[in-house]
Design an enzyme around this catalytic site. Sequence first.
Site, PDB file in Angstrom:
ATOM      1  N   LYS A   1      10.164 -28.907   3.290  1.00 19.72           N
ATOM      2  CA  LYS A   1      11.523 -29.235   3.723  1.00 19.72           C
ATOM      3  C   LYS A   1      11.958 -30.556   3.084  1.00 19.72           C
ATOM      4  O   LYS A   1      11.166 -31.499   2.988  1.00 19.72           O
ATOM      5  CB  LYS A   1      11.589 -29.332   5.260  1.00 19.72           C
ATOM      6  CG  LYS A   1      11.451 -27.954   5.923  1.00 19.72           C
ATOM      7  CD  LYS A   1      11.664 -28.025   7.406  1.00 19.72           C
ATOM      8  CE  LYS A   1      11.282 -26.726   8.078  1.00 19.72           C
ATOM      9  NZ  LYS A   1      12.327 -25.724   8.119  1.00 19.72           N
TER      10      LYS A   1
ATOM     11  N   LYS B   1       0.114 -18.946   6.448  1.00 21.74           N
ATOM     12  CA  LYS B   1      -0.452 -19.178   7.766  1.00 21.74           C
ATOM     13  C   LYS B   1      -0.322 -17.910   8.600  1.00 21.74           C
ATOM     14  O   LYS B   1       0.520 -17.088   8.258  1.00 21.74           O
ATOM     15  CB  LYS B   1       0.200 -20.380   8.440  1.00 21.74           C
ATOM     16  CG  LYS B   1       1.631 -20.127   8.935  1.00 21.74           C
ATOM     17  CD  LYS B   1       2.159 -21.312   9.663  1.00 21.74           C
ATOM     18  CE  LYS B   1       2.027 -21.185  11.148  1.00 21.74           C
ATOM     19  NZ  LYS B   1       3.127 -20.480  11.810  1.00 21.74           N
TER      20      LYS B   1
ATOM     21  N   GLU C   1      13.592 -24.802  18.990  1.00 26.79           N
ATOM     22  CA  GLU C   1      14.155 -23.583  18.402  1.00 26.79           C
ATOM     23  C   GLU C   1      14.966 -22.841  19.462  1.00 26.79           C
ATOM     24  O   GLU C   1      14.658 -22.913  20.651  1.00 26.79           O
ATOM     25  CB  GLU C   1      13.030 -22.671  17.932  1.00 26.79           C
ATOM     26  CG  GLU C   1      12.184 -23.263  16.828  1.00 26.79           C
ATOM     27  CD  GLU C   1      11.187 -22.234  16.301  1.00 26.79           C
ATOM     28  OE1 GLU C   1      11.533 -21.524  15.365  1.00 26.79           O
ATOM     29  OE2 GLU C   1      10.080 -22.155  16.856  1.00 26.79           O
TER      30      GLU C   1
ATOM     31  N   HIS D   1       5.162 -24.426   5.430  1.00 28.65           N
ATOM     32  CA  HIS D   1       6.497 -24.568   4.831  1.00 28.65           C
ATOM     33  C   HIS D   1       7.239 -25.814   5.303  1.00 28.65           C
ATOM     34  O   HIS D   1       8.185 -26.247   4.667  1.00 28.65           O
ATOM     35  CB  HIS D   1       7.333 -23.295   5.021  1.00 28.65           C
ATOM     36  CG  HIS D   1       7.925 -23.119   6.385  1.00 28.65           C
ATOM     37  ND1 HIS D   1       7.214 -22.630   7.442  1.00 28.65           N
ATOM     38  CD2 HIS D   1       9.164 -23.369   6.861  1.00 28.65           C
ATOM     39  CE1 HIS D   1       7.993 -22.586   8.510  1.00 28.65           C
ATOM     40  NE2 HIS D   1       9.186 -23.026   8.184  1.00 28.65           N
TER      41      HIS D   1
ATOM     42  N   ASP E   1       0.702 -21.706  16.703  1.00 26.40           N
ATOM     43  CA  ASP E   1       1.786 -21.310  15.791  1.00 26.40           C
ATOM     44  C   ASP E   1       2.529 -22.515  15.204  1.00 26.40           C
ATOM     45  O   ASP E   1       2.973 -22.472  14.065  1.00 26.40           O
ATOM     46  CB  ASP E   1       2.765 -20.423  16.572  1.00 26.40           C
ATOM     47  CG  ASP E   1       3.871 -19.860  15.700  1.00 26.40           C
ATOM     48  OD1 ASP E   1       3.543 -19.239  14.675  1.00 26.40           O
ATOM     49  OD2 ASP E   1       5.063 -20.044  16.041  1.00 26.40           O
TER      50      ASP E   1
ATOM     51  N   LYS F   1      10.335 -22.570  22.077  1.00 31.33           N
ATOM     52  CA  LYS F   1      11.273 -21.507  21.708  1.00 31.33           C
ATOM     53  C   LYS F   1      12.285 -21.326  22.825  1.00 31.33           C
ATOM     54  O   LYS F   1      12.043 -21.701  23.970  1.00 31.33           O
ATOM     55  CB  LYS F   1      10.519 -20.208  21.486  1.00 31.33           C
ATOM     56  CG  LYS F   1       9.500 -20.319  20.366  1.00 31.33           C
ATOM     57  CD  LYS F   1       9.532 -19.097  19.482  1.00 31.33           C
ATOM     58  CE  LYS F   1       8.507 -19.176  18.382  1.00 31.33           C
ATOM     59  NZ  LYS F   1       8.924 -19.867  17.194  1.00 31.33           N
TER      60      LYS F   1
ATOM     61  N   HIS G   1       2.519 -27.271  11.669  1.00 33.64           N
ATOM     62  CA  HIS G   1       3.759 -27.984  11.340  1.00 33.64           C
ATOM     63  C   HIS G   1       3.840 -29.383  11.974  1.00 33.64           C
ATOM     64  O   HIS G   1       4.098 -30.367  11.294  1.00 33.64           O
ATOM     65  CB  HIS G   1       4.976 -27.175  11.788  1.00 33.64           C
ATOM     66  CG  HIS G   1       5.031 -25.780  11.223  1.00 33.64           C
ATOM     67  ND1 HIS G   1       4.563 -25.471   9.969  1.00 33.64           N
ATOM     68  CD2 HIS G   1       5.502 -24.614  11.730  1.00 33.64           C
ATOM     69  CE1 HIS G   1       4.746 -24.173   9.736  1.00 33.64           C
ATOM     70  NE2 HIS G   1       5.317 -23.633  10.796  1.00 33.64           N
TER      71      HIS G   1
ATOM     72  N   ARG H   1       0.822  -1.223   0.000  1.00 38.37           N
ATOM     73  CA  ARG H   1       0.000   0.000   0.000  1.00 38.37           C
ATOM     74  C   ARG H   1       0.849   1.262   0.000  1.00 38.37           C
ATOM     75  O   ARG H   1       0.335   2.353  -0.168  1.00 38.37           O
ATOM     76  CB  ARG H   1      -0.969  -0.007   1.171  1.00 38.37           C
ATOM     77  CG  ARG H   1      -0.276  -0.016   2.483  1.00 38.37           C
ATOM     78  CD  ARG H   1      -1.193  -0.089   3.645  1.00 38.37           C
ATOM     79  NE  ARG H   1      -0.368  -0.537   4.751  1.00 38.37           N
ATOM     80  CZ  ARG H   1      -0.780  -1.185   5.792  1.00 38.37           C
ATOM     81  NH1 ARG H   1      -2.042  -1.487   5.901  1.00 38.37           N
ATOM     82  NH2 ARG H   1       0.025  -1.544   6.740  1.00 38.37           N
TER      83      ARG H   1
HETATM   84  C1  BG6 Z   1       6.812 -20.455  11.603  1.00 40.48           C
HETATM   85  C2  BG6 Z   1       6.421 -20.003  12.984  1.00 40.48           C
HETATM   86  O1  BG6 Z   1       5.700 -20.977  10.926  1.00 40.48           O
HETATM   87  O2  BG6 Z   1       7.820 -21.452  11.698  1.00 40.48           O
HETATM   88  C3  BG6 Z   1       7.637 -19.500  13.755  1.00 40.48           C
HETATM   89  O3  BG6 Z   1       5.457 -18.975  12.899  1.00 40.48           O
HETATM   90  C4  BG6 Z   1       8.733 -20.533  13.749  1.00 40.48           C
HETATM   91  O4  BG6 Z   1       7.295 -19.160  15.087  1.00 40.48           O
HETATM   92  C5  BG6 Z   1       9.009 -21.011  12.334  1.00 40.48           C
HETATM   93  O5  BG6 Z   1       9.896 -19.943  14.307  1.00 40.48           O
HETATM   94  C6  BG6 Z   1       9.972 -22.181  12.341  1.00 40.48           C
HETATM   95  O6  BG6 Z   1      10.356 -22.474  11.024  1.00 40.48           O
HETATM   96  P1  BG6 Z   1      11.753 -23.163  10.720  1.00 40.48           P
HETATM   97  O7  BG6 Z   1      11.705 -23.464   9.257  1.00 40.48           O
HETATM   98  O8  BG6 Z   1      12.817 -22.187  11.098  1.00 40.48           O
HETATM   99  O9  BG6 Z   1      11.797 -24.392  11.576  1.00 40.48           O
END
Ligand code: BG6
Length: 483
Positions: free
Chosen positions: A182, A148, A216, A178, A235, A331, A240, A51
């Site tokens: 992988k 997402k 993570e 995503h 999340d 996390k 995932h 925008r």
């Molecule tokens: C995202 C989440 O979908 O995936 C994040 O919103 C997360 O919180 C991330 O950190 C992790 O992705 P990857 O590929 O780094 O494992």
Amino acid sequence: MASRIIPVDTFDLVIFGGTGDLARRKILPGLFRRFCASQIPKESRIIGVARTHLERKDYLLLAHDSITEFSGNHIIDKEYLEAFLGMLHYIKVDAQGEDGWEELGELVRKDVVNAYYLSVGPNLFGEIASRLNKWNIATPESRVVIEKPFGHDLSSAKKLNGILSQYFSENQIYRIDHYLGKETVQNLMAVRFGNLLFEPLWNSQYIDHIQISVAETVGVGGRGAYYDKSGAMRDMVQNHLMQLLCLIAMEPPSQFNPNSVRDEKLKVIRALADVEPHHIVRGQYDLTKTEQSYRQDAENSHSFTESYVAIKTEVNNWRWAGVPFYLRTGKKLKMRSSEIAIIFKELPHSIFEKGEGEKQNILAIQLQPNEGMTLDVTIKEPGPGGMRLINVPLDMTFAEALGDHGEDNPDAYERLIMDVIRGNQTLFMRGDEVEAAWMWTDPIIKAWESRNDVPKLYDAGSAGPEDAMALIQRDNRLWREIK
Ligand code: BG6
């Protein structure tokens, strides 16, 4: 081994949210990498849309800087970069008004594949979809890519599906997770369904339990506002981790095509057992001498949002009856490591003297870092000294086995965007899958909300809350070390 890259057809890709974080970190660098790999025809157009007012040269600068910053170890060839930038355009479009749509319609060609990547908040999906339709920009062959989070519960997901289905048919909608892009995740399907070896053992008769861990090291700093309303359950788990679980647990599809694969995944989600409250642990990272707490990162000193979840569940069908699936994600844990581990049962009878060292076979699929698989097997320790048994991993680390092919692995986003252009939906979630995943997740979240559940604190940089260790130890099992 040289990689075999098949170029896609010429396309026009419109990125709504073209100046946003995802576009800068993943989409533009990813497209550049595919261009360098000669997969993208140079006649294609990549059209950034947002925008704010930007001259085309400003957008090229933004793309140039993003690619330079977020291309990792990839060496950037200046000539390629110039050629890639030549494919880029920018249009200021008001997603909630009529400005810019006519110009967009003039730039997008109808005689090539066209795709619309909605890298924007879900509140804009309907606005954008309706205007693509109203301005006669999208065609029945167009594809729309949805990021997402796909809703925050079942009813919002249904609403979004309803809105999208007014303008696009299901075979035009690409809901991205995503994790499905992988490399190792796809390899999981290749290993299961491309070998005779594993499938006969892939059931409750031979498998003791399964662990899925996504650890993570990053916190939520910078995304606190989004994350605090979401938490690890929405999340990471709802999408995932559940997708990973589906690929492990699903029945062999009759064909490797989008609907056969997604039908089988859906059956797994629908067969998931409800989670008992004592089979779930929520955690939140606490401050240490060196690390901030979740509440500081999220800038909410009273937050009860979880940055960690551990769950024990089961898949209620013949194949998996009685096999626990332990899932955990968090996390600010001690290492970044994502792994699926299939732990096979103990031998029914040992012919060796007690304590000789046979251990359970473990198939460990490492998603990141160091993508690969190992299969722990028991062998005789070489040399004299009698029958001493040791457990060694058969290493199937791809980068080593496949030479340059391994290093050249595209990032998940690159692969998925190329699948959009090819029109292959196998690695995207279907609407009913997303809804079924919310159907399983919703009662868990609602139960926490109704009793104001307080997450257990764990030190940032640790392996997670103590209660999560107890969750699996109660069953006389241990989590795999996060390493
Ligand atoms: C995202 C989440 O979908 O995936 C994040 O919103 C997360 O919180 C991330 O950190 C992790 O992705 P990857 O590929 O780094 O494992």
